[in-house]
Design a protein around this motif. Structure first.
Motif, PDB file in Angstrom:
ATOM      1  N   SER A  11       0.811  -1.219   0.000  1.00  0.00           N
ATOM      2  CA  SER A  11       0.000   0.000   0.000  1.00  0.00           C
ATOM      3  C   SER A  11       0.847   1.273   0.000  1.00  0.00           C
ATOM      4  CB  SER A  11      -0.924   0.017   1.229  1.00  0.00           C
ATOM      5  OG  SER A  11      -0.155   0.049   2.437  1.00  0.00           O
ATOM      6  N   GLN A  38      -0.789  15.136  -2.090  1.00  0.00           N
ATOM      7  CA  GLN A  38      -2.255  15.201  -2.026  1.00  0.00           C
ATOM      8  C   GLN A  38      -2.910  14.337  -3.092  1.00  0.00           C
ATOM      9  OE1 GLN A  38      -4.697  19.017  -1.386  1.00  0.00           O
ATOM     10  NE2 GLN A  38      -4.578  18.847  -3.618  1.00  0.00           N
ATOM     11  N   ASP A  39      -2.433  14.436  -4.345  1.00  0.00           N
ATOM     12  CA  ASP A  39      -3.118  13.780  -5.459  1.00  0.00           C
ATOM     13  C   ASP A  39      -2.836  12.295  -5.554  1.00  0.00           C
ATOM     14  OD1 ASP A  39      -4.093  16.259  -6.034  1.00  0.00           O
ATOM     15  OD2 ASP A  39      -2.868  16.587  -7.835  1.00  0.00           O
ATOM     16  N   ASP A  73      -1.892  10.362  -2.888  1.00  0.00           N
ATOM     17  CA  ASP A  73      -1.976   9.746  -1.553  1.00  0.00           C
ATOM     18  C   ASP A  73      -0.621   9.194  -1.133  1.00  0.00           C
ATOM     19  OD1 ASP A  73      -4.707  10.286  -1.224  1.00  0.00           O
ATOM     20  OD2 ASP A  73      -5.269   8.477  -2.315  1.00  0.00           O
ATOM     21  N   THR A 125       2.509   8.162   0.865  1.00  0.00           N
ATOM     22  CA  THR A 125       2.650   7.729   2.256  1.00  0.00           C
ATOM     23  C   THR A 125       4.057   7.960   2.802  1.00  0.00           C
ATOM     24  OG1 THR A 125       3.217   5.473   1.568  1.00  0.00           O
ATOM     25  CG2 THR A 125       0.878   5.968   1.980  1.00  0.00           C
ATOM     26  N   ASP A 132      -4.089  18.570   1.460  1.00  0.00           N
ATOM     27  CA  ASP A 132      -4.465  17.394   2.237  1.00  0.00           C
ATOM     28  C   ASP A 132      -3.264  16.447   2.290  1.00  0.00           C
ATOM     29  OD1 ASP A 132      -5.520  15.209   3.471  1.00  0.00           O
ATOM     30  OD2 ASP A 132      -7.028  14.764   1.930  1.00  0.00           O
ATOM     31  N   SER A 168      -2.918  14.105   4.718  1.00  0.00           N
ATOM     32  CA  SER A 168      -3.282  13.089   5.712  1.00  0.00           C
ATOM     33  C   SER A 168      -2.746  11.703   5.374  1.00  0.00           C
ATOM     34  CB  SER A 168      -4.803  13.025   5.862  1.00  0.00           C
ATOM     35  OG  SER A 168      -5.419  12.725   4.611  1.00  0.00           O
ATOM     36  N   SER A 169      -2.415  11.458   4.091  1.00  0.00           N
ATOM     37  CA  SER A 169      -1.896  10.136   3.721  1.00  0.00           C
ATOM     38  C   SER A 169      -0.445   9.952   4.137  1.00  0.00           C
ATOM     39  CB  SER A 169      -2.006   9.937   2.201  1.00  0.00           C
ATOM     40  OG  SER A 169      -1.196  10.893   1.509  1.00  0.00           O
TER      41      SER A 169
END
Length: 332
Positions: A79, A123-124, A126, A128, A152, A154-155
């Motif tokens: 992931s 952001q785009d 995700d 990690t 964003d 958050s990922s």
């Protein structure tokens, strides 16, 4: 899988990523054996030197301790989306990208770094994980503070840095790494050594595994943790006293008006060497004499007199390697 981004294509690429991944077919290597990368030193103290490693002599996909460590320590797996924003001749960029793919993750490669592009990718796609150099980390923070842009993020689970100290303006704290390790932002990290490891005159450090230093200096505490201090080549001997430039650099970079600093020793007929500091002000300085005197007053509150710079020079930008390390030899 590696996804390379050209300038201006991030949005389209992000939208197409799920469909691209769904159509990927695994490639079987057959009887081929794994190779190994030959890396060059960064050249901060001289010409870059190629290091020829032993061949692993194992088939593709064989168990790898390095991959196991990446899974256990950094949570790398299928992931994972790892963002590469630095050149692949930088060891951390190459190693983390290869290990992410080995563990089944996805690697996103920027054509070149810029703060807005980096944050947009996180952001785009995700993202990690990512490893950067201190210059990038500082510019990301400055971009956020100066523009107020909101992304964003958050990922993002891990953002590492290495290669040089870094200033985190929002917390007024510093973390440091080395060519062989990266540091999780928010969690200072040390390098754990064997109890029988020795640091001998700052030049040779050996353990039963055969590790050796390239001139790094540090201290082993009673629990066996090695804390890197500086490089032997950077030590300044002034008036018969040894001092570590990084101590002065830390004090300078803690100043709210200084973005970055480098301290070197210049030849002096009286002292042998005098301490000279090169600093990047965050904003233009109108009265240089008064500004330098204010910096000196603050330094004298935190450093012994012989450690304080005899001279402070203002520069627009410190000379750096492409990976962001300050080239001190250009300041001598």
């Amino acid at each position: 899988m590696v996804l390379s981004l050209d300038e201006g294509t991030a949005d389209a690429s992000a939208a197409a990523l799920p469909a691209v991944l769904a159509d990927v077919e695994p490639i079987h290597a057959g009887a081929e054996m794994e190779g190994v990368d030959m890396l060059y030193s960064s050249g901060t103290t001289g010409r870059p030197k190629g290091v020829i490693p032993d061949q692993p002599g194992r088939p593709f996909g064989a168990p790898s301790r390095a991959a196991d460590d990446m899974r256990a320590i950094y949570g790398i797996g299928e992931s994972t989306v790892h963002l590469v924003a630095t050149p692949f001749y930088r060891i951390v960029a190459l190693a983390t990208a290869m290990m992410t793919q080995r563990c089944g993750g996805t690697v996103v490669v920027m054509d070149r770094f810029d703060p807005q592009g980096f944050l947009t990718c996180v952001q785009d796609f995700d993202v990690t994980h990512s490893n950067v150099v201190p210059t990038i980390l500082s510019r990301l923070l400055e971009h956020r503070d100066s523009t107020g842009d909101s992304y964003d993020l958050s990922s993002l689970r891990f953002l590492g840095h290495g290669g040089a100290p870094v200033r985190l303006a929002s917390r007024n704290r510093r973390w440091s790494g080395s060519d062989s390790s990266s540091t999780t932002v928010g969690a200072p990290r040390s390098v754990r050594g064997s109890a029988s490891s020795r640091l001998w005159d700052g030049m040779i450090a050996r353990s039963p595994q055969g590790w050796c230093s390239v001139g790094d200096l540090g201290d082993l505490d009673e629990e066996g943790y090695l804390y890197l201090t500086d490089r032997a080549a950077f030590i300044i001997i002034t008036g018969g006293e040894n001092m570590y430039p990084v101590e002065v650099e830390n004090a300078l970079i803690a100043h709210p008006d200084i973005r970055d600093a480098a301290v070197v020793g210049h030849e002096d007929p009286d002292l042998g060497q005098r301490v000279v500091a090169f600093v990047e002000p965050i904003r233009p300085v109108e009265n240089e004499v008064a500004w330098v005197e204010s910096v000196n007053r603050r330094l004298r509150e935190h450093l012994a007199g012989y450690k304080c710079p005899r001279e402070i020079r203002l520069v627009d930008q410190l000379p750096r390697t492409p990976t962001g390390k300050v080239m001190k030899r250009d300041l001598l």
